[in-house]
Design an enzyme around this catalytic site. Structure first.
Site, PDB file in Angstrom:
ATOM      1  N   GLU A 750      25.775  55.327  50.697  1.00  0.00           N
ATOM      2  CA  GLU A 750      24.981  56.081  51.686  1.00  0.00           C
ATOM      3  C   GLU A 750      23.555  55.579  51.578  1.00  0.00           C
ATOM      4  OE1 GLU A 750      22.603  59.983  52.130  1.00  0.00           O
ATOM      5  OE2 GLU A 750      24.650  60.490  51.459  1.00  0.00           O
ATOM      6  N   CYS A 784      17.667  62.241  52.669  1.00  0.00           N
ATOM      7  CA  CYS A 784      18.109  61.239  53.639  1.00  0.00           C
ATOM      8  C   CYS A 784      18.413  61.876  54.982  1.00  0.00           C
ATOM      9  CB  CYS A 784      19.330  60.494  53.106  1.00  0.00           C
ATOM     10  SG  CYS A 784      20.731  61.557  52.727  1.00  0.00           S
TER      11      CYS A 784
END
Length: 987
Positions: A750, A784
């Site tokens: 990720e 994020c």
């Protein structure tokens, strides 16, 4: 004196019958069969789907500025021609076929809804409402004015609300001075009653009002309330605190009693508050209020209501997994209300009872109790809402009882939400007004004694999930004093252990060779939290040899045993929940809720992946054809290198580590050098849960160790969360096959995002402003998933940006040990420097309209907003990982989507809109892994919102989803011919 409830029933029926006769032949204005509103509500009550669409349309109507918009949204909400035709039945259906006709229909519809709102709203201003309030007084009805307004999202708006209240008190006093004398309305058993009464909401007096911070909330609210109370004492006027959402109940009670205990207000006899009968703790609260009032020595008013937030509170509490603090069934609330009525009347010497109800049975019960107690008629009052139950109002006045109407005053825009609540109330299946005036239920039914189905104290709402099903670990309810105390005690306990060396067993038969890593508090960089031994790349060969020896025994262990270890680890995390959260507060600078949520998510990962492995652990039969047996099974890949981030120091590592372990892999876990203590704690918990030694190796170290893990030929899986550049480097390295390597490395990465929220012209700006603030300032923007771009329709751009600017100026910033801090520090000096560099870039590319730069110790940086950013700007393209928000302007929704999609990333995105067409377009074209509609874009929950993106936001299945574990295993299919010599086993 005690009252026998059974002996009251004949009197209740007698009084109810008399009041029905006194109000016979009339109907509330809303249900007047000659009115358009009656037809509209009739359709709503007969068609639940139409009701939802109607109320949503009514909610968005005020922000539609042009007839064309109204016509467009009318079509979007009622594209079913049959339903649209029903809306147009009052005579304009023929005109709806043309553009001009649609505009005329839209104009007429807006006018009709505005007229309906006028049934409930006494005026847009106090001056406009003066004539109505005067007429009510002359008709024998007092009033309590409620100032409608936008939700308070900034201190500017909180000041504005305070000033409106002050102005309203002065104007009301001037108006009321000319009213004729009315002994019933102006005096009770305790003395004079002010002609003027103002109802206030404490949530409007402080934009950061939060039960997690009772002290800070009290200071801010009290500062704005004192001028109101000073003026109310001099006029005089009554001040009533409205009771709002369940989470604010205890805070509201605390602020009320604390402020009214101050010397300046201890003798003020005209303060009061609303109490909700549907809350399970209300009887206890009333008992405490009565005791406090007796000690204080001055009376208070208690406005007893059944409660207006049942639906929203119940839904929110269920969403969060918290016990619902409200009664489940209306009959339970009715019983509680009647019991509380008797208590208030019993204490009429210190309490001014005010019964807020439109229910004939409830009114008759209060009358009967007062009669049994031989109370004078002025010892209590009834309260109803302006525009509702007018026949019942008339009956109360005719009986010579004091009646006060709750009279909203304000503009239509904020008033529309109020209108929707009233419409919901009137069309509810449990609504008394609906039962009497629409369904015409028999009088005996209307006056029947409420019969609850179970225990008022213990019954909880039914849940649909079975005990074995996965349920998210609830976040802590910090509105509870006990929970706040547990967190504060944990922080103090952890503080008592600072400076110690933290480690986990090292399986290389010798100490790691790296220098100790000194861990510091980002709020106070001079404060050392502890030291952690570190591992160097030179230590890796010995570590790998130990890991390879454990692959076979761990992989061959039954899946059920691995699952049980994960569940034991989850149980240990629950036991140590606040300790773990306290470490995150100190080591990572996470505010209380952020730290607590991270621990809850870690527990979720352990339990969710354990349950999923139970499903995957046994071979699965494929196909059903005779003569063959096909079975699919999964087996571990070998050694998993887990390289974790610091921003979710427990949840993300727990997710990656537990997924690898429960599937049978041996794990080499490198926590971030910015979060080594919490990483070591994870290792300790898994060891305590029974994980065999060496199956998990916690390897604190620097970036060079991470690179070595990636490049080592024995690493079979690389699970990584971090920056795009690091993730792309890992993918490149993993594609290279080293000497002796007999596998292709599996990479799960990720890699971040440049996430956008779109705000269109139909958005609820109260929600949009709050949602954007939460999404870009939560954990200082160090997520994020954080919002870093907001794309706003030009029609609402300037208003949105102004309200957003005011809102971020109010966000509290400080050490996260303080529960009132919404934002803490950046993780370290390097992170702070990066943000400051992007602020300077923003000054060159756009216009910096907010930069809450901080001084003093710690790496603090407040919110930054940069306007006039264009698609090619760096602030529109680059991930910043800090509280920096780029504002972009769009001419329409399609352009907004194009702008949102115009980056390398595709992680999260959000839309605030009340246009069904735009929302559907976003579902189809907003290219992100997780799309959030009319809510903040952070805080994905395991199982409910599996998390992960695509493009340059990452590769691999979504974390917390059903597919995630498959990445850590290889699939094998065994196909056997079971037909031998003409025979096959029976299936």
């Amino acid at each position: 004196m005690p009252i026998d409830p059974l002996s009251l029933e004949p009197l209740i029926h007698q009084i109810g019958t008399a009041m029905t006769q006194e109000s016979a032949g009339a109907a509330p204005a809303l249900f007047d069969r000659q009115r358009w509103s009656h037809r509209l509500l009739d359709w709503a009550m007969s068609d639940p789907e139409f009701k939802v669409q109607l109320f949503r349309f009514v909610d968005v109507l005020p922000v539609l500025r042009h007839d064309e918009q109204v016509a467009r949204l009318l079509d979007e909400y009622f594209s079913d021609q049959e339903r649209l035709g029903r809306l147009l039945q009052w005579g304009m259906k023929a005109m709806a076929g043309s553009t001009l006709g649609a505009k005329l229909v839209a104009r007429s519809l807006r006018k009709q809804v505005e007229q309906m709102a006028g049934l409930f709203i006494a005026g847009e201003t106090v001056a406009q409402a003066a004539s109505i309030l005067t007429r009510l007084w002359n008709d024998g009805r007092a009033s309590s004015v409620d100032l409608l307004g936008e939700a308070t999202v900034s201190e500017v708006e909180a000041d504005r609300y305070r000033d409106r209240c002050l102005s309203a008190l002065r104007e009301l006093a001037e108006t009321a001075a000319g009213w004729p004398a009315s002994p019933l309305l102006e005096r009770d058993q305790m003395g004079p009653i002010p002609r003027v009464q103002l109802s206030i909401k404490i949530s409007a007096l402080y934009s950061q009002l939060d039960a997690i911070d009772p002290e800070g909330s009290y200071r801010a609210v009290a500062d704005r309330l004192r001028p109101l109370l000073d003026l109310a004492q001099s006029i005089p006027a009554g001040i009533i605190f409205d009771m709002e959402q369940a989470e604010l109940k205890d805070l509201t009670l605390s602020i009320f009693t604390r402020l009214l205990s101050e010397p300046a207000y201890r003798t003020f006899p005209h303060a009061g508050l609303a109490i909700q009968a549907y809350h399970r703790e209300t009887a206890r609260d009333v008992e405490r209020l009565i005791g406090w009032t007796q000690q204080r020595g001055a009376p208070i008013t208690i406005r007893l209501v059944k409660g207006a937030y049942w639906d929203s509170d119940s839904i929110r509490y269920r969403q969060r997994g918290w016990p619902v603090p409200l009664f489940v069934h209306k009959a339970e609330t009715d019983v509680a209300y009647e019991s509380l009525s008797r208590v208030l009347l019993d204490h009429h010497q210190v309490i001014r009872p005010a019964f807020g109800t439109h229910n004939l049975r409830t009114l008759a019960h209060a009358e009967a109790c007062a009669s049994r107690l031989n109370l004078p008629a002025h010892a209590w009052e009834y309260q109803m809402i302006y525009g509702m139950a007018e026949p019942l109002q008339a009956a109360v006045v005719q009986r010579g009882r004091r009646l006060r109407l709750y009279a909203p005053v304000g503009e239509l825009l904020p008033g529309m939400a109020y209108l929707v609540r009233r419409l919901l109330e009137n069309t509810s299946n449990e609504s008394f007004l609906r039962k009497e005036y629409v369904e015409s239920q028999p009088l005996d039914q209307l006056l029947a004694k409420p019969e609850p189905s179970g225990s008022l104290a213990s019954e909880q709402p039914e849940t649909q999930a079975e005990p074995a099903d996965f349920r998210n670990e609830p976040h802590s309810d910090f509105s509870l004093a006990s929970v706040r105390a547990s967190m504060a005690e944990a922080i103090q306990s952890v503080r008592g252990r600072l400076g110690q060396s933290v480690s986990v067993p090292f399986a290389a038969n010798r100490p790691p060779s790296g220098l100790p890593l000194v861990v510091r508090n980002p709020s106070r960089p001079d404060e050392i939290l502890g030291t952690v031994s570190t591992v160097l790349p030179a230590d890796l060969p010995a570590v790998m040899e130990g890991a390879k020896q454990r692959i076979g025994p761990w992989k061959d262990r039954p899946a059920a045993e691995r699952v049980e270890i994960m569940r034991r680890a989850a149980a240990l995390m629950k036991q140590r929940r606040y300790e773990l959260a306290a470490w995150e507060v100190l080591e990572e600078g996470k505010p209380w809720r952020e730290a607590d949520a991270d621990v809850a998510e870690a527990i979720d990962f352990l339990l969710f992946y354990a349950r999923r492995m139970e499903q995957l652990g046994a071979p699965r039969r494929l196909g059903g054809e005779p003569g063959e047996a096909n079975h699919l099974s999964y087996t571990a890949r070998g050694i998993a290198a887990v390289i974790a981030p610091w921003n979710f120091p427990l949840a993300i590592p727990t997710g990656m580590v537990s997924a690898a372990l429960v599937t049978g892999n041996v794990v080499l876990f490198k926590p971030s050098e910015r979060a080594p203590i919490v990483g070591c704690l994870l290792g300790q918990i898994l060891a305590e849960a029974g994980l065999p030694a060496g199956v998990l190796q916690v390897l604190p170290g620097g970036p060079d160790l991470g690179r070595a893990l990636v490049q080592h030929p024995d690493s079979g899986i690389i699970a990584f969360t971090g920056s795009k550049n690091a993730g792309l480097w890992i993918l490149g390295q993993a594609a290279q096959v080293g000497k002796g390597q007999r596998h292709v490395k599996r990479v799960i990465a990720e890699m971040g995002g440049k996430n956008a929220i779109i705000v269109d012209e139909t958005a609820d700006l109260d929600e949009a402003v709050s949602g954007v603030v939460a999404s870009f300032t939560g954990y200082q923007g160090q997520k994020c998933s954080a919002c870093s771009r907001v794309i706003v329709h030009e029609a609402v751009h300037d208003l949105f940006v102004q309200r957003l600017t005011d809102a971020v100026q109010a966000v509290t910033i400080g050490p996260p040990e303080d529960p009132g801090s919404r934002m803490g520090p950046m993780i370290d000096e390097r992170a702070l420097k990066t943000v400051r560099e992007y602020v300077e870039i923003g000054r060159r590319e756009g216009r910096v309209i907010v930069d809450r730069i901080m001084s003093g110790p710690g790496y603090f940086q407040g919110p930054v907003i940069v306007a006039e950013i264009r698609p090619g700007h760096r602030l529109a393209q680059e991930e910043i990982f800090g509280p920096v928000l780029a504002v972009m302007r769009a001419s329409d929704f399609v352009q907004a989507l194009d702008l949102a999609n115009e980056t390398d990333y595709a992680l999260t995105g959000g839309v605030y809109s009340r246009s069904p067409k735009n929302l559907q377009l976003a579902r189809e074209r907003f290219d992100v892994g997780n799309l959030y509609i009319n809510r903040p874009i952070t805080g994905a929950l395991v199982g409910r919102q599996p998390f992960g993106g695509h493009r340059l936001s990452g590769v691999g299945a979504k974390a917390g989803g059903d597919d995630y574990l498959l990445q850590f295993m290889t699939a094998r299919v065994v196909s056997e011919n079971t037909l031998r010599r003409g025979f096959a086993p029976l299936e």
